[in-house]
Structures are given as structure tokens and as C-alpha cells.
Design an enzyme around this catalytic site. Structure first.
Site, short mmCIF file in Angstrom:
data_model
loop_
_atom_site.label_atom_id
_atom_site.label_comp_id
_atom_site.label_asym_id
_atom_site.label_seq_id
_atom_site.Cartn_x
_atom_site.Cartn_y
_atom_site.Cartn_z
N LYS A 9 43.75 73.62 79.66
CA LYS A 9 44.22 74.64 78.72
C LYS A 9 45.16 75.62 79.41
O LYS A 9 44.97 75.97 80.57
CB LYS A 9 43.02 75.39 78.14
CG LYS A 9 43.35 76.47 77.14
CD LYS A 9 42.07 77.15 76.66
CE LYS A 9 42.39 78.24 75.63
NZ LYS A 9 43.16 79.35 76.23
N LYS A 14 45.28 76.26 86.18
CA LYS A 14 45.61 74.89 86.58
C LYS A 14 46.69 74.85 87.67
O LYS A 14 46.56 74.12 88.65
CB LYS A 14 46.06 74.13 85.33
CG LYS A 14 46.56 72.72 85.53
CD LYS A 14 46.79 72.05 84.20
CE LYS A 14 47.53 72.92 83.22
NZ LYS A 14 48.86 73.36 83.69
N LYS A 40 57.56 76.58 81.53
CA LYS A 40 57.64 77.88 82.21
C LYS A 40 58.12 77.71 83.65
O LYS A 40 58.44 78.69 84.31
CB LYS A 40 56.27 78.57 82.21
CG LYS A 40 55.72 78.89 80.83
CD LYS A 40 54.53 79.85 80.90
CE LYS A 40 53.40 79.36 81.79
NZ LYS A 40 52.78 78.11 81.35
N ASP A 125 46.93 71.67 76.44
CA ASP A 125 45.99 72.06 75.39
C ASP A 125 45.71 70.86 74.48
O ASP A 125 44.63 70.69 73.96
CB ASP A 125 46.56 73.21 74.56
CG ASP A 125 46.51 74.53 75.33
OD1 ASP A 125 47.04 74.55 76.45
OD2 ASP A 125 45.94 75.49 74.83
#
Length: 269
Positions: A9, A14, A40, A125
Site C-alpha cells: 500500500k 515500501k 513519484k 494498492d
């Protein structure tokens, strides 16, 4: 060559886990490449000491067929190769498509040929579209899911397990385990252990919450670089050793959402 992908998620830690793992693998003398598959493009920040400014998608847009390996492969901490897939401008285009373009470009340039280990850091996700490319196309074979004991983190992990199961039935991809990244929720470790058991896998690590992680991130470093003698650094080192020796790779057995809610309730969350 060992090919690993970390899913989880958004915001679960992560990329922090991935970067510290890459650092630990490199300390063992392995040639490592970390590929960030998140628009990102911050997966390799702790390894490079800054946000990567040259993503694969940026270079493809700017230079098209003239892109060279030196444009997109950067050297980070302890010689780790760092690549960021990049993504479109917010609100424009498909971020998943960026992963497809990036991995195809890396393959065509043959820039990753002599590495001992490739680690894909993938937004997850849900496992769909371009975000499934690392497992759908066989770029990664060993999948690890980063999760806390929070319901929505477990919900995302369960969805990812569904995707892994789907692709496992077609090829060699397998789930290597759950990496617990603690949020200090009630009975968190026990819950994650039972969750992993229900998924027919293992809790391969339980990473405690430690302020040294935040301090290292504020200094744009991995814990292994910032505080190499810390207990937290040793947690990442042990996880890297456990991943390298892991033979408990499985086809997961995801839960229904009702089953997941009931499980979380049983452990006091």
C-alpha cells in the site's frame, strides 16, 4: 540473477524497506540494481541522496530513440544501480503505462545484464494494468508484500496476493512472504503471522518502528549508511539474508474481505 519485487500500500514504507534491503544486499558483495516503479520517482532517493531527476519516461519523452544507458542508470550508495521509471504529469496519462515503457526501454538497451539481484519497488494498492508488468511479464519472480497490521494495509496486501495468484498460475512467479513494517497497532505481529498463514505464506520479517529510520530519511540516507551499528540496520541485514536463502515460495490463497475483517477484529484492531 535473482529478481525480486516489493509491493504494498502507498505510504507503508515500501521504498524505505527496498532501499535498506538494496544496501544490505550490496554489503554482501552482490551487484544490485533497484528499479523504482512509482510515478513519484522517489524509490531511490535514499540511495542517491536526492530525488532522481532523470527518469526513464522523461528521457524517452525528451530524447526518444537517442536515449542511452547513462541517461537513465545512476550510481547510488555502495555502487548500487538506480533506475526510476517515472510517470506522466499529475492528472495526465497513465502511470502504469510509464512502467511498461520504462521496462521495455531498459530491456532494449540491455543495461542490466551482470547484476546478481534486481529489486523492483512497485506501487501496489491494487495489482492492475502497468503496475502488474513486473510479475506479468516475468521481470520479477519472487514477490514480497510490505504491510502493517492496519486493516487497509492488509486489505491492499490481500488484493496484491490475488494478483500474484493469478499470474502464478500462468508462470513462475511466487509469493516469498509478508514483510511486516510495524505501526505499533495492537497484537500487530501475531496478526501479521496469522494473516501470512491464511495466505499460505510466511511473515519473513517484522520490522520494528524506530526513530532512527526517520532520522536517516531526513538525512537522505539508508539506515545502513546513517547508523550502520544500529539494531535497525541489523534487522534489514537479516531480512536480506533470509530473502536470499528463502525456499518457501508459494502460490497465495487470498481471503475474502469479510474473512479479513473478522481476522482483524479477533486481534483487537
Amino acid at each position: 540473477m535473482k529478481k525480486i519485487a516489493l509491493y504494498g500500500k502507498g505510504g507503508i514504507g515500501k521504498s524505505t524497506t527496498a532501499s535498506n534491503l538494496s544496501a544490505a544486499f550490496s554489503e554482501e558483495g552482490l551487484k544490485v540494481c533497484q528499479i523504482g516503479c512509482d510515478p513519484k520517482n522517489d524509490s531511490t532517493r535514499l540511495l542517491l541522496g536526492h530525488i532522481c531527476k532523470q527518469t526513464v519516461l522523461d528521457m524517452v519523452r525528451d530524447k526518444d530513440d537517442d536515449v542511452e544507458a547513462a541517461d537513465i542508470v545512476h550510481t547510488g550508495y555502495n555502487g548500487i544501480k538506480c533506475v526510476e521509471a517515472g510517470g506522466p504529469e499529475p492528472g495526465v496519462g497513465c502511470a502504469g503505462r510509464g512502467i511498461i515503457v520504462a521496462l521495455e526501454k531498459l530491456k532494449s538497451l540491455e543495461v542490466i545484464t551482470d547484476e546478481d539481484l534486481i529489486l523492483y519497488d512497485v506501487l501496489g494498492d491494487v495489482v492492475c494494468g502497468g503496475f502488474a508488468v513486473p510479475i506479468r511479464e516475468g521481470y520479477a519472480t519472487d514477490i514480497y508484500i510490505v504491510s502493517s497490521g492496519e486493516l487497509m494495509s492488509l486489505y491492499a496486501a490481500n488484493n496484491i496476493a490475488k494478483g500474484v495468484k493469478r499470474f502464478a498460475l500462468r508462470g513462475g512467479v511466487r509469493l516469498g512472504g509478508i514483510i511486516g513494517n510495524s505501526r505499533n497497532t495492537p497484537n500487530e505481529r501475531a496478526l501479521l503471522e496469522e494473516f501470512a498463514k491464511r495466505l499460505h505464506t510466511q511473515l519473513i520479517a517484522f520490522i520494528p518502528r524506530d526513530v532512527v529510520v526517520n532520522k536517516a530519511e531526513n538525512n537522505r540516507q539508508t539506515v545502513l549508511q546513517y547508523a550502520p551499528e544500529s539494531a535497525q540496520a541489523e534487522v534489514y541485514r537479516q531480512l536480506s539474508r533470509d530473502i536470499m536463502s528463502n525456499e518457501k515460495l508459494s502460490v497465495p490463497t487470498p481471503m475474502t474481505f469479510d474473512e479479513l475483517e473478522k481476522l482483524v477484529a479477533e486481534y483487537g484492531n
